[in-house]
Scaffold this motif. Structure first.
Motif, PDB file in Angstrom:
ATOM      1  N   PHE A 122      36.543  31.550  60.661  1.00 48.95           N
ATOM      2  CA  PHE A 122      37.939  31.983  60.675  1.00 48.95           C
ATOM      3  C   PHE A 122      38.789  31.093  59.767  1.00 48.95           C
ATOM      4  CE2 PHE A 122      36.945  33.967  64.911  1.00 48.95           C
ATOM      5  CZ  PHE A 122      37.253  35.261  64.529  1.00 48.95           C
ATOM      6  N   ALA A 123      38.572  29.784  59.851  1.00 45.32           N
ATOM      7  CA  ALA A 123      39.331  28.851  58.997  1.00 45.32           C
ATOM      8  C   ALA A 123      39.062  29.121  57.526  1.00 45.32           C
ATOM      9  CB  ALA A 123      38.965  27.413  59.354  1.00 45.32           C
ATOM     10  N   LEU A 124      37.795  29.348  57.211  1.00 44.74           N
ATOM     11  CA  LEU A 124      37.421  29.595  55.815  1.00 44.74           C
ATOM     12  C   LEU A 124      38.005  30.916  55.324  1.00 44.74           C
ATOM     13  CD1 LEU A 124      35.757  28.406  53.512  1.00 44.74           C
ATOM     14  CD2 LEU A 124      33.766  29.645  54.393  1.00 44.74           C
ATOM     15  N   GLY A 125      37.925  31.958  56.144  1.00 44.00           N
ATOM     16  CA  GLY A 125      38.473  33.255  55.754  1.00 44.00           C
ATOM     17  C   GLY A 125      39.972  33.205  55.532  1.00 44.00           C
ATOM     18  N   ASN A 126      40.684  32.500  56.426  1.00 38.34           N
ATOM     19  CA  ASN A 126      42.134  32.384  56.267  1.00 38.34           C
ATOM     20  C   ASN A 126      42.508  31.602  55.009  1.00 38.34           C
ATOM     21  OD1 ASN A 126      42.533  33.788  58.620  1.00 38.34           O
ATOM     22  ND2 ASN A 126      42.729  31.970  59.896  1.00 38.34           N
ATOM     23  N   ARG A 157      44.771  32.955  51.879  1.00 37.48           N
ATOM     24  CA  ARG A 157      45.942  32.237  51.377  1.00 37.48           C
ATOM     25  C   ARG A 157      45.820  31.919  49.892  1.00 37.48           C
ATOM     26  NH1 ARG A 157      47.247  27.218  55.137  1.00 37.48           N
ATOM     27  NH2 ARG A 157      48.778  26.929  53.464  1.00 37.48           N
ATOM     28  N   ARG A 158      44.606  31.744  49.441  1.00 36.39           N
ATOM     29  CA  ARG A 158      44.369  31.469  48.022  1.00 36.39           C
ATOM     30  C   ARG A 158      44.391  32.734  47.166  1.00 36.39           C
ATOM     31  NH1 ARG A 158      44.248  27.298  44.853  1.00 36.39           N
ATOM     32  NH2 ARG A 158      42.306  27.934  43.873  1.00 36.39           N
ATOM     33  N   GLY A 159      44.466  33.889  47.827  1.00 40.11           N
ATOM     34  CA  GLY A 159      44.453  35.146  47.084  1.00 40.11           C
ATOM     35  C   GLY A 159      43.063  35.625  46.731  1.00 40.11           C
ATOM     36  N   GLU A 160      42.020  34.965  47.281  1.00 36.23           N
ATOM     37  CA  GLU A 160      40.638  35.389  47.042  1.00 36.23           C
ATOM     38  C   GLU A 160      40.238  36.359  48.154  1.00 36.23           C
ATOM     39  OE1 GLU A 160      37.912  32.162  45.838  1.00 36.23           O
ATOM     40  OE2 GLU A 160      39.659  30.836  45.892  1.00 36.23           O
ATOM     41  N   TYR A 161      40.800  37.558  48.077  1.00 33.37           N
ATOM     42  CA  TYR A 161      40.672  38.507  49.172  1.00 33.37           C
ATOM     43  C   TYR A 161      39.242  39.025  49.339  1.00 33.37           C
ATOM     44  CZ  TYR A 161      45.721  38.378  48.516  1.00 33.37           C
ATOM     45  OH  TYR A 161      47.014  37.954  48.374  1.00 33.37           O
ATOM     46  N   ASP A 162      38.501  39.168  48.231  1.00 32.75           N
ATOM     47  CA  ASP A 162      37.132  39.664  48.343  1.00 32.75           C
ATOM     48  C   ASP A 162      36.261  38.686  49.130  1.00 32.75           C
ATOM     49  OD1 ASP A 162      37.497  37.817  46.309  1.00 32.75           O
ATOM     50  OD2 ASP A 162      35.865  38.621  45.076  1.00 32.75           O
ATOM     51  N   ARG A 163      36.474  37.386  48.919  1.00 31.77           N
ATOM     52  CA  ARG A 163      35.698  36.385  49.652  1.00 31.77           C
ATOM     53  C   ARG A 163      36.122  36.345  51.122  1.00 31.77           C
ATOM     54  NH1 ARG A 163      35.523  30.895  46.186  1.00 31.77           N
ATOM     55  NH2 ARG A 163      33.687  30.532  47.506  1.00 31.77           N
ATOM     56  N   ALA A 164      37.424  36.508  51.374  1.00 25.89           N
ATOM     57  CA  ALA A 164      37.903  36.555  52.758  1.00 25.89           C
ATOM     58  C   ALA A 164      37.312  37.756  53.489  1.00 25.89           C
ATOM     59  CB  ALA A 164      39.433  36.630  52.774  1.00 25.89           C
ATOM     60  N   VAL A 165      37.250  38.894  52.807  1.00 31.00           N
ATOM     61  CA  VAL A 165      36.658  40.101  53.408  1.00 31.00           C
ATOM     62  C   VAL A 165      35.192  39.863  53.753  1.00 31.00           C
ATOM     63  CG1 VAL A 165      35.924  42.463  52.886  1.00 31.00           C
ATOM     64  CG2 VAL A 165      38.267  41.754  52.390  1.00 31.00           C
ATOM     65  N   ARG A 166      34.440  39.219  52.846  1.00 25.91           N
ATOM     66  CA  ARG A 166      33.021  38.963  53.109  1.00 25.91           C
ATOM     67  C   ARG A 166      32.831  38.065  54.322  1.00 25.91           C
ATOM     68  NH1 ARG A 166      32.465  38.573  47.409  1.00 25.91           N
ATOM     69  NH2 ARG A 166      32.345  36.293  47.504  1.00 25.91           N
ATOM     70  N   LEU A 171      40.362  40.873  59.218  1.00 21.60           N
ATOM     71  CA  LEU A 171      39.876  41.764  58.156  1.00 21.60           C
ATOM     72  C   LEU A 171      40.973  42.738  57.731  1.00 21.60           C
ATOM     73  CD1 LEU A 171      37.441  42.716  56.443  1.00 21.60           C
ATOM     74  CD2 LEU A 171      36.852  44.262  58.323  1.00 21.60           C
ATOM     75  N   ALA A 172      41.713  43.252  58.713  1.00 24.08           N
ATOM     76  CA  ALA A 172      42.818  44.160  58.389  1.00 24.08           C
ATOM     77  C   ALA A 172      43.869  43.457  57.538  1.00 24.08           C
ATOM     78  CB  ALA A 172      43.441  44.697  59.675  1.00 24.08           C
ATOM     79  N   LEU A 173      44.151  42.193  57.860  1.00 24.92           N
ATOM     80  CA  LEU A 173      45.118  41.424  57.061  1.00 24.92           C
ATOM     81  C   LEU A 173      44.606  41.194  55.640  1.00 24.92           C
ATOM     82  CD1 LEU A 173      46.375  38.709  59.597  1.00 24.92           C
ATOM     83  CD2 LEU A 173      47.502  40.825  58.906  1.00 24.92           C
ATOM     84  N   ASP A 174      43.286  40.984  55.501  1.00 20.30           N
ATOM     85  CA  ASP A 174      42.693  40.828  54.161  1.00 20.30           C
ATOM     86  C   ASP A 174      42.961  42.068  53.324  1.00 20.30           C
ATOM     87  OD1 ASP A 174      41.703  38.399  55.012  1.00 20.30           O
ATOM     88  OD2 ASP A 174      39.705  39.181  55.472  1.00 20.30           O
ATOM     89  N   PHE A 175      42.677  43.235  53.896  1.00 20.77           N
ATOM     90  CA  PHE A 175      42.878  44.494  53.172  1.00 20.77           C
ATOM     91  C   PHE A 175      44.360  44.706  52.856  1.00 20.77           C
ATOM     92  CE2 PHE A 175      38.849  46.120  55.425  1.00 20.77           C
ATOM     93  CZ  PHE A 175      38.072  45.814  54.335  1.00 20.77           C
ATOM     94  N   LEU A 176      45.218  44.344  53.825  1.00 23.88           N
ATOM     95  CA  LEU A 176      46.654  44.548  53.649  1.00 23.88           C
ATOM     96  C   LEU A 176      47.182  43.679  52.510  1.00 23.88           C
ATOM     97  CD1 LEU A 176      48.815  46.253  55.076  1.00 23.88           C
ATOM     98  CD2 LEU A 176      49.335  44.280  56.498  1.00 23.88           C
ATOM     99  N   ALA A 196      45.473  42.491  50.074  1.00 25.69           N
ATOM    100  CA  ALA A 196      44.855  42.912  48.818  1.00 25.69           C
ATOM    101  C   ALA A 196      45.432  44.224  48.301  1.00 25.69           C
ATOM    102  CB  ALA A 196      43.345  43.043  49.005  1.00 25.69           C
ATOM    103  N   GLY A 197      46.271  44.882  49.106  1.00 25.73           N
ATOM    104  CA  GLY A 197      46.860  46.150  48.693  1.00 25.73           C
ATOM    105  C   GLY A 197      45.953  47.347  48.890  1.00 25.73           C
TER     106      GLY A 197
END
Length: 385
Positions: free
Chosen positions: A75-79, A83-92, A115-120, A122-123
Motif C-alpha cells: 500500500f505504501a509503495l502504491g501510494n 503521488r509520483r504520477g507513475e500510475y501504471d506502476r501503482a496499478v500493478r 486501484l480506483a484512485l489510480d485510474f481516476l 490517470a484519467g
C-alpha cells in the motif's frame, strides 16, 4: 545378508546433529531477512519524511522483495507511485494485491479503493467508474460515490449524476437536493437545444419541486415560459423567486424587465425592483430600474439620477461611468476618448468571481469552469464584493 543394528545407533545421533545444524542455519537466515526488512522499511520512511521520494521508492521496493507477504508495504509503495504520477506502476502494485488469495476482506476493499484512485488520477474514467462501482456496500462507499459524482459531472452524464446524488441524499450522506436541481436544469437545457420544450418544462418543474429555494431552477423555468409566450407564468415564477431567493434577484433582473414590458406591467415591476434596491443596492437591479424608467418619455431626464443616488450609497466606478456616458462635457470633442477609457477601466469590475477559486468570468456560472464547484459565484459583480 544380516542387518547390522549398530549402523542405526550410529546414524541417529548424526541425523540429529545435521537436523539441528540445518534448523540453526534456517533460523539465522530468517533472522537476517527479518532484520533487513525493517531496516529497509525505516530507511524508506526516513526518505519519505525528508521528501526524497525516489530513494523512498527504492527502499520500499527492497522491503517488499524481502517480505512479499506484507500488504502494508504494498500500500505504501502504491501510494508513492501514485503521488509520483507513475500510475501504471501503482496499478500493478494494487492489482497484485487484489490477486492474492490470502488477503483479508478489509485489505481487499482498501486495495480496490486504491486501484480506483489510480485510474481516476490517470484519467482512465471508464476503468475508474468500474472500480468505484465495486465499492458499493463497503466502508469506502461514501468516498466512491463522491468520486463517481465527479466523474459523471466531468463527462456531463447528468442522468447518472442525478442517480448517484439521489442515493447519497437518501442515505443521509448530505443534502444533495440543490445539486439534483442543477442536474435537472442541465438536462432541460439539452432538451431546449433539441427543441423539446415540453420535456424541458417537465424537467424544470421537477427541479423546482426538488429544491424550492434553488434560484437557478426558477430562473431557467421563467426563461422557458417567456420563450414559450407564457409571460404571465414567467412573471409569477419570478415573483416567487423574489420572495424565496431575494439574493439571486440581480441575476433575474434583465428577464424580469423583459417580461414586465411584454405583459404591460412595467410600473409594478419598477416598484418591486426599487423596493429590493432599497434593501440591497445592486448594479444589476439599478440597471433594471433605469431601463424601465427610460421607457417613459417624461421620466428619461431623471432616470440617470439613479446612478448619482447609487454613488451616494456605494463608491462605484461603474455607476459613475454610466452617468458620464450621457453627460455633456465642456470639451465635447474629447468625450469619446474619455468614455472609451472609462469603459475599459470598469470591465474587470463588472465580472463575476468564484468564491472557491477566484476564477473570474464575464457571465455568471452556476458551476465554476475552473474548480467545478456548484453555486460558488455570488450574484454580485466584482466591484460589489
Amino acid at each position: 545378508m544380516e542387518f547390522d543394528i549398530s549402523w542405526i545407533l550410529l546414524g541417529l545421533p548424526l541425523a540429529f546433529v545435521l537436523g539441528w545444524l540445518a534448523s540453526r542455519f534456517d533460523l539465522r537466515q530468517l533472522r537476517a531477512e527479518n532484520r533487513r526488512a525493517p531496516k529497509a522499511y525505516f530507511k524508506g520512511l526516513n526518505f519519505l519524511l525528508n521528501e526524497q521520494q525516489d530513494q523512498a521508492i527504492d527502499a520500499f521496493i527492497e522491503a517488499v522483495q524481502n517480505d512479499p507477504d506484507t500488504s502494508e508495504l504494498h500500500f505504501a509503495l502504491g501510494n508513492l507511485f501514485r503521488r509520483r504520477g507513475e500510475y501504471d506502476r501503482a496499478v500493478r502494485v494494487h492489482e497484485h494485491l487484489l490477486s492474492r488469495g490470502d488477503l483479508s476482506r478489509a485489505d481487499r476493499e482498501r486495495a480496490q479503493h486504491a486501484l480506483a484512485l489510480d485510474f481516476l488520477k490517470a484519467g482512465l474514467l471508464d476503468r475508474a467508474e468500474a472500480a468505484l462501482n465495486q465499492l458499493e456496500g463497503t466502508p469506502f462507499e461514501s468516498q466512491a460515490r463522491l468520486a463517481l459524482l465527479a466523474i459523471y459531472e466531468r463527462s456531463r452524464d447528468w442522468p447518472h449524476a442525478a442517480g448517484i446524488a439521489r442515493k447519497m441524499h437518501d442515505a443521509s450522506q448530505g443534502d444533495f437536493s440543490t445539486r439534483q436541481a442543477h442536474y435537472l436544469c442541465e438536462q432541460a437545457q439539452a432538451c431546449i437545444a433539441s427543441n423539446d420544450r415540453a420535456g424541458a418544462l417537465a424537467l424544470l418543474n421537477q427541479a423546482v419541486d426538488t429544491a424550492p429555494d434553488a434560484a437557478r431552477a426558477r430562473i431557467d423555468l421563467a426563461r422557458l415560459q417567456q420563450l414559450m409566450g407564457d409571460t404571465g407564468a414567467a412573471l409569477g415564477t419570478l415573483q416567487a423567486l423574489s420572495r424565496l431567493s431575494p439574493a439571486a434577484l440581480p441575476l433575474a433582473t434583465p428577464l424580469m424587465v423583459e417580461a414586465a414590458i411584454a405583459a404591460g406591467t412595467a410600473p409594478e415591476m419598477q416598484a418591486l425592483l426599487q423596493a429590493h434596491y432599497a434593501e440591497a443596492p445592486s448594479l444589476d437591479v439599478l440597471e433594471g430600474i433605469v431601463a424601465l424608467q427610460t421607457r417613459d418619455a417624461t421620466a428619461q431626464a431623471t432616470a440617470r439620477q439613479w446612478y448619482v443616488r447609487h454613488l451616494d450609497k456605494e463608491k462605484s466606478l461603474v455607476a459613475a461611468a454610466k452617468w458620464l456616458a450621457e453627460e455633456r462635457l465642456e470639451h465635447e470633442e474629447f468625450h469619446p476618448q474619455v468614455q472609451r477609457a472609462l469603459d475599459h477601466a470598469v470591465k474587470p469590475l463588472t465580472r463575476y468571481r468564484c468564491a472557491a477559486c477566484g476564477f473570474e468570468a464575464r457571465q455568471h456560472f452556476w458551476q465554476c469552469p475552473g474548480c467545478q464547484t456548484w453555486d460558488s459565484y455570488p450574484a454580485r459583480r466584482v466591484e460589489e464584493l
